[in-house]
Each structure stands twice: as C-alpha cells, then as structure tokens.
Design an enzyme around this catalytic site. Structure first.
Site, PDB file in Angstrom:
ATOM      1  N   THR A 147      13.580  -2.519 -30.138  1.00 48.13           N
ATOM      2  CA  THR A 147      12.672  -1.418 -29.848  1.00 48.13           C
ATOM      3  C   THR A 147      13.393  -0.380 -29.003  1.00 48.13           C
ATOM      4  O   THR A 147      14.397  -0.687 -28.346  1.00 48.13           O
ATOM      5  CB  THR A 147      11.414  -1.927 -29.104  1.00 48.13           C
ATOM      6  OG1 THR A 147      10.498  -0.835 -28.932  1.00 48.13           O
ATOM      7  CG2 THR A 147      11.776  -2.472 -27.729  1.00 48.13           C
ATOM      8  N   LYS A 152       7.741  -1.446 -23.408  1.00 49.54           N
ATOM      9  CA  LYS A 152       7.841  -2.783 -23.978  1.00 49.54           C
ATOM     10  C   LYS A 152       9.072  -3.505 -23.440  1.00 49.54           C
ATOM     11  O   LYS A 152       9.023  -4.688 -23.086  1.00 49.54           O
ATOM     12  CB  LYS A 152       7.899  -2.698 -25.503  1.00 49.54           C
ATOM     13  CG  LYS A 152       7.840  -4.042 -26.199  1.00 49.54           C
ATOM     14  CD  LYS A 152       7.912  -3.890 -27.721  1.00 49.54           C
ATOM     15  CE  LYS A 152       6.678  -3.221 -28.264  1.00 49.54           C
ATOM     16  NZ  LYS A 152       6.697  -3.181 -29.755  1.00 49.54           N
ATOM     17  N   ASP A 220       5.721  -7.769 -33.160  1.00 46.25           N
ATOM     18  CA  ASP A 220       4.641  -6.892 -33.597  1.00 46.25           C
ATOM     19  C   ASP A 220       3.405  -7.360 -32.863  1.00 46.25           C
ATOM     20  O   ASP A 220       3.194  -8.563 -32.673  1.00 46.25           O
ATOM     21  CB  ASP A 220       4.433  -6.942 -35.108  1.00 46.25           C
ATOM     22  CG  ASP A 220       3.567  -5.776 -35.580  1.00 46.25           C
ATOM     23  OD1 ASP A 220       3.637  -4.701 -34.950  1.00 46.25           O
ATOM     24  OD2 ASP A 220       2.832  -5.929 -36.573  1.00 46.25           O
ATOM     25  N   SER A 221       2.640  -6.435 -32.417  1.00 43.50           N
ATOM     26  CA  SER A 221       1.470  -6.784 -31.629  1.00 43.50           C
ATOM     27  C   SER A 221       0.408  -5.729 -31.825  1.00 43.50           C
ATOM     28  O   SER A 221       0.684  -4.617 -32.298  1.00 43.50           O
ATOM     29  CB  SER A 221       1.831  -6.897 -30.143  1.00 43.50           C
ATOM     30  OG  SER A 221       2.358  -5.663 -29.666  1.00 43.50           O
ATOM     31  N   PHE A 326      -0.120   1.069 -21.144  1.00 40.68           N
ATOM     32  CA  PHE A 326       0.034   1.977 -22.281  1.00 40.68           C
ATOM     33  C   PHE A 326      -0.846   1.452 -23.408  1.00 40.68           C
ATOM     34  O   PHE A 326      -1.482   0.394 -23.292  1.00 40.68           O
ATOM     35  CB  PHE A 326       1.497   2.068 -22.718  1.00 40.68           C
ATOM     36  CG  PHE A 326       2.106   0.750 -23.134  1.00 40.68           C
ATOM     37  CD1 PHE A 326       2.203   0.406 -24.475  1.00 40.68           C
ATOM     38  CD2 PHE A 326       2.586  -0.141 -22.189  1.00 40.68           C
ATOM     39  CE1 PHE A 326       2.757  -0.801 -24.863  1.00 40.68           C
ATOM     40  CE2 PHE A 326       3.161  -1.348 -22.572  1.00 40.68           C
ATOM     41  CZ  PHE A 326       3.239  -1.686 -23.916  1.00 40.68           C
ATOM     42  N   GLY A 327      -0.908   2.196 -24.503  1.00 37.67           N
ATOM     43  CA  GLY A 327      -1.706   1.766 -25.646  1.00 37.67           C
ATOM     44  C   GLY A 327      -3.184   1.667 -25.306  1.00 37.67           C
ATOM     45  O   GLY A 327      -3.788   2.574 -24.732  1.00 37.67           O
ATOM     46  N   ASP A 329      -4.525  -0.355 -23.164  1.00 30.54           N
ATOM     47  CA  ASP A 329      -4.727  -0.964 -21.842  1.00 30.54           C
ATOM     48  C   ASP A 329      -5.909  -0.393 -21.069  1.00 30.54           C
ATOM     49  O   ASP A 329      -6.638  -1.141 -20.398  1.00 30.54           O
ATOM     50  CB  ASP A 329      -3.448  -0.845 -20.998  1.00 30.54           C
ATOM     51  CG  ASP A 329      -2.361  -1.807 -21.445  1.00 30.54           C
ATOM     52  OD1 ASP A 329      -2.630  -2.637 -22.338  1.00 30.54           O
ATOM     53  OD2 ASP A 329      -1.239  -1.733 -20.914  1.00 30.54           O
ATOM     54  N   LYS A 349      -0.921  -8.179 -15.293  1.00 34.29           N
ATOM     55  CA  LYS A 349      -0.861  -8.044 -16.752  1.00 34.29           C
ATOM     56  C   LYS A 349       0.230  -8.942 -17.328  1.00 34.29           C
ATOM     57  O   LYS A 349       0.031  -9.610 -18.353  1.00 34.29           O
ATOM     58  CB  LYS A 349      -0.596  -6.587 -17.135  1.00 34.29           C
ATOM     59  CG  LYS A 349      -0.473  -6.385 -18.642  1.00 34.29           C
ATOM     60  CD  LYS A 349      -0.102  -4.957 -18.996  1.00 34.29           C
ATOM     61  CE  LYS A 349       0.185  -4.841 -20.484  1.00 34.29           C
ATOM     62  NZ  LYS A 349       0.604  -3.481 -20.884  1.00 34.29           N
ATOM     63  N   ARG A 355       1.751 -10.771 -24.829  1.00 37.51           N
ATOM     64  CA  ARG A 355       3.224 -10.794 -24.908  1.00 37.51           C
ATOM     65  C   ARG A 355       3.805 -11.780 -23.896  1.00 37.51           C
ATOM     66  O   ARG A 355       4.784 -12.465 -24.176  1.00 37.51           O
ATOM     67  CB  ARG A 355       3.779  -9.382 -24.684  1.00 37.51           C
ATOM     68  CG  ARG A 355       5.279  -9.275 -24.956  1.00 37.51           C
ATOM     69  CD  ARG A 355       5.769  -7.836 -24.987  1.00 37.51           C
ATOM     70  NE  ARG A 355       5.303  -7.151 -26.173  1.00 37.51           N
ATOM     71  CZ  ARG A 355       4.404  -6.167 -26.185  1.00 37.51           C
ATOM     72  NH1 ARG A 355       3.855  -5.762 -25.044  1.00 37.51           N
ATOM     73  NH2 ARG A 355       4.042  -5.590 -27.308  1.00 37.51           N
TER      74      ARG A 355
END
Length: 372
Positions: A147, A152, A220-221, A326-327, A329, A349, A355
C-alpha cells in the site's frame, strides 16, 4: 595483541555491518566450522561487556554450549556433560525463538548429546567419527506492505512493532497497480499479494530480495452493514463513486454521507455492522529455483499464500463524530464503547480493530516461521 586476540578481532570485524551484533554473528560462524574454542572466546567478549543486560544468561548458555564441545574435542566427557547441563539451564530461560535463534531446537540438540553421553556411560565420545551440529540463525523477515496509504502503514507498524523490516510501495514506484475486482476481501488481498510477489520475482536483483526473507503483505478490508445486506463490503473505499461510475476511490466524506443517507430510516439497535479485514502473506520465491512455467509459478505463489482475518463488531452512529482515524471511523462505534473509532484514539483502536486482530494472527504465524 596475542595471535588469538588478533584472530578474534579480525573475525569480529568481518561480521560488522549486518543486522546483528558482530560478536554474536562471529560465534555462529565459528561454531558451524567446528571452531568451538574460538566461538567461546568471541562471544565471551560480548558477555563480559554486557553482564547486566537482558541477554546475559542467553549468551552465557551459548558460551557453555561451545565449551561443552571444546571438552569433547579434548575427550573430556564428564566435564562436557556438565557444561551441556549448564547451557541447558541458561537457555531455558528464554523464549522458543530469541535473537533470530531457534532456542527450542538448540535445547533439543543439547538433550541429544547429553543422552548419548549418558547412555554410553561416558565411555564413548560422540564427536569422534561423528558430525557436530550446525546452528543456523534465521534472518529477520522483511515485509513489503502493499500500500501507499500512510494511515494503513502506520497502523500496521504500531501493531507489529519493530520485530520486522518494512518496505512499502513507496519503495517500489514502478510496482503495478493491481485491480481489485474480486468479490471477497480474501480474493482481493490474495490477488494483490500474489501479483506483487510475481512482479518482484521478475525484477533485477530478485535473488537478493528472495534471500532477505521477504514477504508481500496485502490486505483488503471494509465495512459490512447488516441493514444493507453486508454493503458496502468490498466496495467500501469507492462506495459513493458507484453512483457516478467514477473511477478510483471516493473521498471519505462522500462515502460517509452516502452511508448515513441509506441508513436514514434505520433506528438505533438495527444499525449493527462490523469492520472486516483479511491479510494475505505471500513469500517472495525464486522463479528459477521453482523451474516451472509462468502459469505454474503463478499457482505456486498463490499456493504459498497464507490468509489471516479479523473482525470488529459495532454499530453505525446517527452522525459523524471525532477527528481521528480515517474512512468510516467517525461513524463506527465498536461494541462496548460509546464513542466512535475517530474519538477513541489510535491506541484503543489498534487494540480493538479488525486489522489489529488479523495482524495478531499474522504476528503469531511469523514468530513460528522465523526467529524474530
């Protein structure tokens, strides 16, 4: 300086510039050549300089092991057995894998040699006409994290710690972009890891990469929302873009806005969801050594890929909150908490996340595979 001191100094100098202490490396270089006296002396220098350190008994045990073989070379069988026992006592204080060494295997070797001495009632020297054991260090694993996403990478490094060497796609600017078109997280993670490992194997200097104990780590998540039949799922990163057929990922704010819009009429208690992550770990293998066709070699990469999964249960909030993460969250409240991932902070987290759970399984696997 005596001849012996000069020889040891030269040996230590030849081992400098590597990952591990030169005295430590020198010990194994000597031991595996049957130079047990030199192995004893070269590690003794490190042991004497670090008597208060955490590896004091570890180094002492290895010195005693070399000393046991020195006695065998001189046909002193009972003193040899006594040193084997002392080495065993000291090395048992350490984990099965320590300082790149398979300690458990070394203890097995000690047990074998002690048993042979005792069964023959110290009348037969097992070193005469026999072969001394080889004790090999295993290199620290290098993980190429597939990535360029700094968030990440940071999360992975925080969880796996400094036990491994790390590279990212930023270190390989020519690496191909892998199209994530599988219908499952496992499929996408495997595809990324396998295609990058195959690409690496074809690059100049590939043999050096393989010998460095390199693995490609891809993941992948995404978010699975029960009220949406598991959506956005594998489309989590490009959820909003699905409405416009725009290529690439969508901004986080757009994805969050779409999710809230779709859940507008779903009451609390029915907004259950989970973050899911699948990690794929593919070893860099030597295509020449495999001696297979390109099709078969691709199959070999996939065959050797290991998968690790993790999930974090929770629910989707009625509105965004928090500035961290991020995303999704800011919308995701993990079970047992009243704040979103974006509010809880990285430390919490990283202990709860999907993850983190997948990485814990990966770490256990790597620790069993290589001495880290």
């Amino acid at each position: 300086m005596s001849k012996k001191s000069a020889k040891i100094a030269a040996l230590i100098e030849s081992c400098r510039g590597q990952d591990l202490n030169a005295h430590y490396l020198g010990y194994f270089a000597c031991f595996n050549e049957g130079l047990f006296y030199e192995a004893h002396d070269v590690l003794e220098e490190l042991w004497l300089a670090d008597r208060q350190g955490p590896n004091y008994a570890f180094h002492k045990g290895l010195i005693q092991l070399a000393g046991a073989f020195v006695h065998l070379q001189k046909n002193r069988l009972r003193p040899s057995s006594a040193l084997f026992k002392l080495a065993q006592t000291n090395l048992k204080k350490y984990p099965a894998h320590h300082e790149h060494l398979d300690v458990e295997r070394v203890l097995d070797v000690i047990e074998e040699w002690m048993r042979e001495l005792e069964e023959k009632q110290f009348s037969v020297n097992p070193l005469i006409g026999g072969k001394a054991p080889q004790i090999k260090l295993k290199p620290r694993a290098t993980l190429l994290i597939a990535t360029r996403n700094a968030h990440k990478v940071g999360e992975i490094l925080a969880i796996l710690s400094e036990r491994f060497h790390y590279l990212t796609l930023r270190d390989f600017p020519d690496a191909p972009e892998v199209v994530e078109d599988a219908t499952t997280f496992a499929g996408n993670a495997t595809k990324k890891a396998v295609e990058l490992a195959r690409w690496l194997a074809k690059q100049p200097g590939a043999n050096a990469l393989v010998s460095s104990n390199l693995f490609v780590l891809a993941d992948d998540s995404g978010l699975e929302v029960d009220a949406l039949n598991g959506a956005p799922g594998v489309y989590s990163a490009r959820f909003a873009a699905l409405d416009t057929n725009q290529p690439g990922n969508s901004p986080d704010a757009d994805n969050n806005a779409k999710l809230l819009r779709l859940l507008r009429d779903v009451p609390p208690g029915k907004r259950t969801a989970r973050f899911r992550c699948v990690l794929a770990l593919t070893p860099a293998i030597d295509l020449i050594e495999q001696n297979t066709s390109p099709v078969c070699s691709a199959d070999e990469f996939e065959f050797q890929t290991q998968l690790f999964d993790g999930a974090c249960e929770g629910e989707i909030a009625l509105k965004s909150s928090g500035a961290g993460g991020f995303g999704y969250d800011p919308l995701f409240i993990p079970t047992g908490h009243s704040q979103s991932f974006a509010e809880l902070g990285e430390e919490i987290k990283n202990a709860l996340s999907h993850r983190a759970k997948a990485l814990a399984k990966l770490r256990a696997y790597l620790n069993s595979l290589v001495a880290c």
